[in-house]
Design a protein around this motif. Structure first.
Motif, PDB file in Angstrom:
ATOM      1  N   ASP A  73       0.836  -1.197   0.000  1.00 22.28           N
ATOM      2  CA  ASP A  73       0.000   0.000   0.000  1.00 22.28           C
ATOM      3  C   ASP A  73       0.880   1.260   0.000  1.00 22.28           C
ATOM      4  N   GLU A  74       0.632   2.118  -0.995  1.00 22.19           N
ATOM      5  CA  GLU A  74       1.488   3.297  -1.167  1.00 22.19           C
ATOM      6  C   GLU A  74       1.488   4.224   0.030  1.00 22.19           C
ATOM      7  N   ASP A  75       0.283   4.486   0.584  1.00 24.25           N
ATOM      8  CA  ASP A  75       0.206   5.412   1.722  1.00 24.25           C
ATOM      9  C   ASP A  75       0.912   4.820   2.943  1.00 24.25           C
ATOM     10  N   ALA A  76       0.686   3.511   3.150  1.00 21.76           N
ATOM     11  CA  ALA A  76       1.338   2.865   4.293  1.00 21.76           C
ATOM     12  C   ALA A  76       2.851   2.891   4.099  1.00 21.76           C
ATOM     13  N   ALA A  77       3.298   2.658   2.854  1.00 16.89           N
ATOM     14  CA  ALA A  77       4.745   2.695   2.590  1.00 16.89           C
ATOM     15  C   ALA A  77       5.295   4.078   2.951  1.00 16.89           C
ATOM     16  N   GLY A  78       4.528   5.128   2.634  1.00 11.54           N
ATOM     17  CA  GLY A  78       4.963   6.499   2.965  1.00 11.54           C
ATOM     18  C   GLY A  78       5.095   6.670   4.470  1.00 11.54           C
ATOM     19  N   LEU A  79       4.120   6.133   5.228  1.00 16.70           N
ATOM     20  CA  LEU A  79       4.174   6.262   6.688  1.00 16.70           C
ATOM     21  C   LEU A  79       5.368   5.486   7.254  1.00 16.70           C
ATOM     22  N   SER A  80       5.584   4.274   6.711  1.00 14.24           N
ATOM     23  CA  SER A  80       6.739   3.488   7.188  1.00 14.24           C
ATOM     24  C   SER A  80       8.042   4.209   6.868  1.00 14.24           C
ATOM     25  N   ARG A  81       8.079   4.787   5.674  1.00 10.45           N
ATOM     26  CA  ARG A  81       9.297   5.516   5.282  1.00 10.45           C
ATOM     27  C   ARG A  81       9.596   6.649   6.250  1.00 10.45           C
ATOM     28  N   SER A  82       8.535   7.313   6.719  1.00 10.30           N
ATOM     29  CA  SER A  82       8.795   8.435   7.617  1.00 10.30           C
ATOM     30  C   SER A  82       9.332   7.931   8.960  1.00 10.30           C
ATOM     31  N   VAL A  83       9.018   6.689   9.317  1.00 11.23           N
ATOM     32  CA  VAL A  83       9.562   6.115  10.558  1.00 11.23           C
ATOM     33  C   VAL A  83      11.023   5.696  10.330  1.00 11.23           C
ATOM     34  N   VAL A  84      11.277   5.096   9.162  1.00  9.83           N
ATOM     35  CA  VAL A  84      12.591   4.506   8.886  1.00  9.83           C
ATOM     36  C   VAL A  84      13.636   5.596   8.569  1.00  9.83           C
ATOM     37  N   GLY A  85      13.186   6.650   7.906  1.00 13.32           N
ATOM     38  CA  GLY A  85      14.104   7.743   7.544  1.00 13.32           C
ATOM     39  C   GLY A  85      15.272   7.234   6.728  1.00 13.32           C
ATOM     40  N   ASP A  86      16.479   7.705   7.087  1.00 12.39           N
ATOM     41  CA  ASP A  86      17.640   7.314   6.297  1.00 12.39           C
ATOM     42  C   ASP A  86      18.327   6.064   6.865  1.00 12.39           C
ATOM     43  N   ARG A  87      17.618   5.385   7.794  1.00  9.90           N
ATOM     44  CA  ARG A  87      18.230   4.165   8.373  1.00  9.90           C
ATOM     45  C   ARG A  87      17.825   2.902   7.617  1.00  9.90           C
ATOM     46  N   GLY A  88      17.147   3.079   6.492  1.00  4.24           N
ATOM     47  CA  GLY A  88      16.732   1.922   5.710  1.00  4.24           C
ATOM     48  C   GLY A  88      15.921   2.384   4.516  1.00  4.24           C
ATOM     49  N   GLN A  89      15.257   1.426   3.851  1.00  7.27           N
ATOM     50  CA  GLN A  89      14.430   1.784   2.698  1.00  7.27           C
ATOM     51  C   GLN A  89      13.099   1.038   2.788  1.00  7.27           C
ATOM     52  N   VAL A  90      12.061   1.647   2.201  1.00  7.26           N
ATOM     53  CA  VAL A  90      10.772   0.960   2.104  1.00  7.26           C
ATOM     54  C   VAL A  90      10.369   0.980   0.632  1.00  7.26           C
ATOM     55  N   ILE A  91      10.222  -0.239   0.068  1.00  4.33           N
ATOM     56  CA  ILE A  91       9.873  -0.392  -1.337  1.00  4.33           C
ATOM     57  C   ILE A  91       8.363  -0.579  -1.425  1.00  4.33           C
ATOM     58  N   ILE A  92       7.737   0.038  -2.413  1.00  4.14           N
ATOM     59  CA  ILE A  92       6.318  -0.274  -2.662  1.00  4.14           C
ATOM     60  C   ILE A  92       6.302  -1.502  -3.548  1.00  4.14           C
ATOM     61  N   GLY A  93       5.703  -2.586  -3.068  1.00  3.92           N
ATOM     62  CA  GLY A  93       5.724  -3.807  -3.868  1.00  3.92           C
ATOM     63  C   GLY A  93       5.012  -4.940  -3.165  1.00  3.92           C
ATOM     64  N   GLN A  94       5.050  -6.086  -3.804  1.00  5.59           N
ATOM     65  CA  GLN A  94       4.359  -7.275  -3.309  1.00  5.59           C
ATOM     66  C   GLN A  94       5.384  -8.227  -2.695  1.00  5.59           C
ATOM     67  N   ALA A  95       5.016  -8.793  -1.561  1.00  5.45           N
ATOM     68  CA  ALA A  95       5.951  -9.658  -0.849  1.00  5.45           C
ATOM     69  C   ALA A  95       6.223 -10.966  -1.588  1.00  5.45           C
ATOM     70  N   ASP A  96       5.385 -11.317  -2.559  1.00  3.15           N
ATOM     71  CA  ASP A  96       5.659 -12.579  -3.274  1.00  3.15           C
ATOM     72  C   ASP A  96       6.610 -12.398  -4.445  1.00  3.15           C
ATOM     73  N   HIS A  97       6.900 -11.159  -4.830  1.00  2.00           N
ATOM     74  CA  HIS A  97       7.974 -10.929  -5.809  1.00  2.00           C
ATOM     75  C   HIS A  97       8.591  -9.561  -5.510  1.00  2.00           C
ATOM     76  N   THR A  98       9.528  -9.598  -4.568  1.00  2.00           N
ATOM     77  CA  THR A  98      10.072  -8.354  -4.017  1.00  2.00           C
ATOM     78  C   THR A  98      11.103  -7.700  -4.936  1.00  2.00           C
ATOM     79  N   GLY A  99      11.693  -8.498  -5.817  1.00  2.00           N
ATOM     80  CA  GLY A  99      12.780  -7.957  -6.638  1.00  2.00           C
ATOM     81  C   GLY A  99      14.098  -7.873  -5.875  1.00  2.00           C
ATOM     82  N   LEU A 100      14.122  -8.322  -4.618  1.00  2.00           N
ATOM     83  CA  LEU A 100      15.372  -8.280  -3.837  1.00  2.00           C
ATOM     84  C   LEU A 100      16.268  -9.435  -4.292  1.00  2.00           C
ATOM     85  N   PRO A 101      17.578  -9.274  -4.164  1.00  4.17           N
ATOM     86  CA  PRO A 101      18.483 -10.331  -4.621  1.00  4.17           C
ATOM     87  C   PRO A 101      18.388 -11.608  -3.775  1.00  4.17           C
TER      88      PRO A 101
END
Ligand SMILES: C[S@@+](CC[C@H](N)C(=O)[O-])C[C@H]1O[C@@H](n2cnc3c(N)ncnc32)[C@H](O)[C@@H]1O
Length: 257
Positions: A73-101
Motif C-alpha cells: 500500500d502506497e500510503d502505508a509505505a509512505g508512513l513506514s518511510r517516515s519512521v525509517v528515515g535514512d536508516r533503511g528503505q521501504v519499497i512499494i511492492g508485493q511480498a511474493d515478488h520483491t525484486g530483492l536479490p
C-alpha cells in the motif's frame, strides 16, 4: 490506504484511521518476544508489509546492519518511510515478488499479512522469504491461527466467513500444523512456535499495545464516529464469539545452513 467509507474499509485500515497503531493479533507482547529471538543486531533485515511502521521502529532500534520494508500500500509505505528515515528503505511492492536479490537477508519478518492471502499466495510469499534469506537465516511470522489443531473443516469455514464479514478481508488463518507445513514445504525448519490470545480489541490489550494516551484518542474517535463504532464493536464481537477457535501464533523458521 483505502479512502473507502467506514462500512467497507478493511478492518486494519479502519482501526488505523481511528488512531490504532498495533494491527496484529498477538499485539506488542508477541512482537517484542519475536524480535528478541530474531537476532536483529548487525543483521540484514527485510520486513514484509510494515504497514504503519510500528515494528520497523523497533527493528531499527535493535541495530540491524540494514532494513528493507516491502509494502503493497502506497500510503502505508509512505508512513513506514517516515519512521525509517535514512536508516533503511521501504519499497512499494508485493511480498511474493520483491525484486530483492537471492540469499542476502539474515532475517525476514512478516506480521498480520500472510493470514489475509489465499493459500497459493501464502506459499508464494513464503517461497520468496526463503529465496531472499541466506542459509541459516530466520523467517519470523506473527499471524492468526485456528485452534484447536484438529478443528473441523466446518468450524474453519464458519470462522473464516465470520472474519470476512467483520473485517471485510478474506482472512484465511491456518492451524498450527498448517502454518508449520506451509513453512516446511518451502524448505524451512521450524525452530520456535508460541501462542497468545487473539485479543486485538480487548481493553487490556489496547492499553498495553497503544499506551494510555493513544488509547484515549482511539476510544474518543470510536465514540464520535457512529459508523466506525458499529464496525469496531462488530469486529470485537466476532473475535469474542470465535475466541475458542482463534489465537495469535508466532513461528520462527530457519533456512537450513
Ligand atoms: C493488518 S496490516 C499489518 C501491518 C503491520 N505488519 C502490523 O503488524 O502492524 C496488513 C498489511 O499488509 C500489507 N500487505 C498485504 N498484502 C501484501 C503483500 N502481498 N505484499 C506486501 N504488503 C502486503 C497491507 O498493505 C498492510 O499494510
Amino acid at each position: 490506504m483505502s479512502d473507502r467509507d467506514a462500512d467497507h474499509l478493511p478492518g486494519h485500515w479502519l482501526l488505523a484511521r481511528l488512531g490504532k497503531r498495533v494491527l496484529r493479533p498477538g499485539g506488542r507482547e508477541m512482537t517484542t518476544r519475536m524480535l528478541a529471538n530474531a537476532g536483529l543486531s548487525g543483521s540484514q533485515v527485510v520486513e514484509f508489509a510494515p504497514g504503519l511502521g510500528r515494528t520497523a521502529r523497533e527493528i531499527i532500534a535493535a541495530g540491524p546492519s540494514s532494513y528493507t520494508g516491502v509494502e503493497a500500500d502506497e500510503d502505508a509505505a509512505g508512513l513506514s518511510r517516515s519512521v525509517v528515515g535514512d536508516r533503511g528503505q521501504v519499497i512499494i511492492g508485493q511480498a511474493d515478488h520483491t525484486g530483492l536479490p537471492d540469499a542476502t537477508a539474515d532475517v525476514v519478518i512478516g506480521e498480520a499479512m500472510l493470514s489475509m492471502q489465499t493459500d497459493a499466495r501464502k506459499a508464494d510469499i513464503v517461497n520468496e522469504a526463503f529465496r531472499v534469506l541466506r542459509p541459516g537465516g530466520r523467517y519470523c511470522v506473527h499471524e492468526l491461527a485456528l485452534t484447536p489443531d484438529n478443528v473441523s473443516d466446518d468450524v474453519k469455514t464458519e470462522v473464516r466467513q465470520a472474519l470476512a464479514r467483520a473485517i471485510k478481508v478474506n482472512a484465511r488463518p491456518l492451524t498450527h500444523t498448517e502454518w508449520s507445513t506451509l513453512l516446511t514445504e518451502a524448505g524451512f525448519e521450524v525452530a520456535e512456535v508460541s501462542f497468545l490470545p487473539m485479543a486485538l480489541l480487548e481493553p487490556k490489550r489496547i492499553i498495553s499495545d497503544e499506551g494510555p494516551l493513544r488509547t484515549l484518542k482511539f476510544v474518543s474517535n470510536v465514540i464520535r464516529d457512529s459508523d466506525a463504532r458499529a464496525r469496531v464493536l462488530g469486529m470485537r464481537q466476532t473475535f469474542r464469539k470465535n475466541r475458542d477457535n482463534l489465537s495469535a501464533i508466532c513461528v520462527i523458521a530457519r533456512k537450513p545452513s
